[in-house]
Design a protein around this motif. Sequence first.
Motif, PDB file in Angstrom:
ATOM      1  N   ILE A  27       0.865  -1.179   0.000  1.00  0.00           N
ATOM      2  CA  ILE A  27       0.000   0.000   0.000  1.00  0.00           C
ATOM      3  C   ILE A  27       0.898   1.224   0.000  1.00  0.00           C
ATOM      4  O   ILE A  27       1.722   1.402   0.893  1.00  0.00           O
ATOM      5  N   THR A  28       0.753   2.048  -1.021  1.00  0.00           N
ATOM      6  CA  THR A  28       1.615   3.220  -1.157  1.00  0.00           C
ATOM      7  C   THR A  28       0.770   4.460  -1.385  1.00  0.00           C
ATOM      8  O   THR A  28      -0.445   4.388  -1.571  1.00  0.00           O
ATOM      9  N   LYS A  35      -2.219   6.731   4.121  1.00  0.00           N
ATOM     10  CA  LYS A  35      -1.924   5.322   3.850  1.00  0.00           C
ATOM     11  C   LYS A  35      -2.318   4.409   5.009  1.00  0.00           C
ATOM     12  O   LYS A  35      -2.546   3.224   4.817  1.00  0.00           O
ATOM     13  N   SER A  36      -2.370   4.950   6.205  1.00  0.00           N
ATOM     14  CA  SER A  36      -2.673   4.106   7.370  1.00  0.00           C
ATOM     15  C   SER A  36      -4.166   4.028   7.672  1.00  0.00           C
ATOM     16  O   SER A  36      -4.565   3.373   8.642  1.00  0.00           O
ATOM     17  N   ASP A 454       2.989  -1.629   9.068  1.00  0.00           N
ATOM     18  CA  ASP A 454       2.665  -0.223   8.792  1.00  0.00           C
ATOM     19  C   ASP A 454       3.944   0.610   8.846  1.00  0.00           C
ATOM     20  O   ASP A 454       4.368   1.060   9.898  1.00  0.00           O
ATOM     21  N   GLU A 455       4.579   0.797   7.677  1.00  0.00           N
ATOM     22  CA  GLU A 455       5.794   1.601   7.542  1.00  0.00           C
ATOM     23  C   GLU A 455       6.875   1.184   8.535  1.00  0.00           C
ATOM     24  O   GLU A 455       7.522   2.016   9.169  1.00  0.00           O
ATOM     25  N   VAL A 484       2.280  -1.326   4.346  1.00  0.00           N
ATOM     26  CA  VAL A 484       2.292   0.092   3.994  1.00  0.00           C
ATOM     27  C   VAL A 484       3.763   0.511   3.928  1.00  0.00           C
ATOM     28  O   VAL A 484       4.504   0.362   4.895  1.00  0.00           O
ATOM     29  N   THR A 485       4.194   1.028   2.783  1.00  0.00           N
ATOM     30  CA  THR A 485       5.610   1.318   2.605  1.00  0.00           C
ATOM     31  C   THR A 485       5.830   2.599   1.830  1.00  0.00           C
ATOM     32  O   THR A 485       4.964   3.054   1.079  1.00  0.00           O
ATOM     33  N   HIS A 486       7.030   3.168   2.011  1.00  0.00           N
ATOM     34  CA  HIS A 486       7.445   4.322   1.225  1.00  0.00           C
ATOM     35  C   HIS A 486       8.662   3.979   0.377  1.00  0.00           C
ATOM     36  O   HIS A 486       9.228   4.849  -0.286  1.00  0.00           O
TER      37      HIS A 486
END
Length: 550
Positions: A27-28, A35-36, A454-455, A484-486
């Motif tokens: 999820i980006t 995103k969260s 989550d990140e 969830v990543t960047h």
Amino acid sequence: MLTHIHIKNFAVVEDIAIDFDAGMTVITGETGAGKSILIDALGLCLGDRADSSSVRYGADKAEISASFDLHGLAQAQAWLAKHHLDSDDDLVLRRIVTSEGRSKAYINGVPCTAQQCNELGEFLVDIHGQHAHQSLMNKKTHRHILDALIADTSYLHRVRELAHEFREVKKELDALTQGNSDNQEAKAFLEYQVEELQSVILSADELESLEQEQDLLSQGETLIKQLSEAAYHCEQQSDGLRQTIRLLESGLKSGLTSEAYELLNSALIQVDEARRDIERRSDKLELNPERLVEITERLDKVYELARKHRTQPDQLAQKLQTYELELEALLGADERITELKRQLTHIQAAYGGAAEALSGQRKAAAEHLQSEVHDQLQSLAMGQCRFGIALTPHISEIPSPYGAEEIEFKIATQREGELKALAKIASGGELSRISLAIQVVTAQQAVTPTLIFDEVDVGIGGATADIVGQRLHGLTSHSQVLCVTHLAQVAGQGDHHLLIAKHNDDSGVRTVIERLSNEQRVEEIARMVGGVNITDQTKAHAAQLLRQYS
């Protein structure tokens, strides 16, 4: 695993529905896109605390429902059966939050509590948050992580139960013994009063009998004289009656004196009987000064105690019974104190055995976690670091519900360096990688069907990001993974890709979620690599990443 989520009027989400598949879903989205939100919404279905701030502005309520496939999840199905919420292989959790802050929860359409959703959620989802590296500063987190690796949790639960039982018994014991000195004084006083009353106590009949005997003995000489005179007068009267009767005998034949004769004859019989009774009682009377003194002393003691206890002499027996009951209660408290002390000794012994067994399990789990985390750190460009877990015994008279040792994670940034507390030696980036290594290891041990990250890759970049993606994707061998990543390197390794974006239009700000095709994934990963200015070169690099990880 998680199969579907529907979110309506939650935060800045107006209405979105998303299907999920097995494997790894990334999820980006741009910073601030929300995103969260997916994870926060899912958290509500799993029993997180709700408040009115989660309701979209202008809406009456927020509503979230999450669907799960329970195929093969025996623990979740057993929980549902226990709570009479049986289902086949499908489960739907639903949560409604009103703008006033009220909340309702449902499991398969049946109203339930948020706590029940939380209990069930433990069998469904394990969320690893973006701030996990911050919680690593807390020893409490270290204990939770280590204990989560223990397969047989019976000793862990037993230690908690015994510690709680010890505290409850100790609380009662302290309450009983707090005023123990006062109780001892009261007990001594009551024992004296009871003994004193028992030595002289009389029933009502006994008291009356003694008082009568005292009266007789005190008047004995006078009574004997008076009875003797009474007997003499009765004798004189008898003689007179006999003479009178003889004078009437001549008139009996004519019936003239027959009635008077009968009356006088009856009177003579009664006077003679009275005389004989007086003589018998007079013979029984004796002068006994010693007995009189004995009775007088005893009655004086009774009257004295009656005045002392401010009651009537015939009520002293009731007063004695009251004192005996009060003394029995105090003696019972002493017996209870003895029993509670025995219980504490027994509980401490049982606790010691359970805590020792738990310590053995923790030692084995610590050795395993140290080895696994070390391997993970090697791949995360921290091969020079040494990770250690210190199990420090703590001595306390009060059993701890957490066992017999303190647990602390430590790190040495050099192979030969001294192991020190994480907060004292690790930098932010190092903490992020240590946290990720621990989460990957613990996730591998988990049986939870859905793992959410989550990140967790905050503070990580470069070549290490490739390894992070590989480690996260490796977890799909036994679990569904949402991440969830960047990081483009992590996003490129997903089996599925969701994009979260924030749109501004006439109706206000709203968040949308879109499932990306392969071509769209190239665009998104190119954005993650190159930022705002997407060039053919960044697109080519993005396409190369996807080919590399496909």
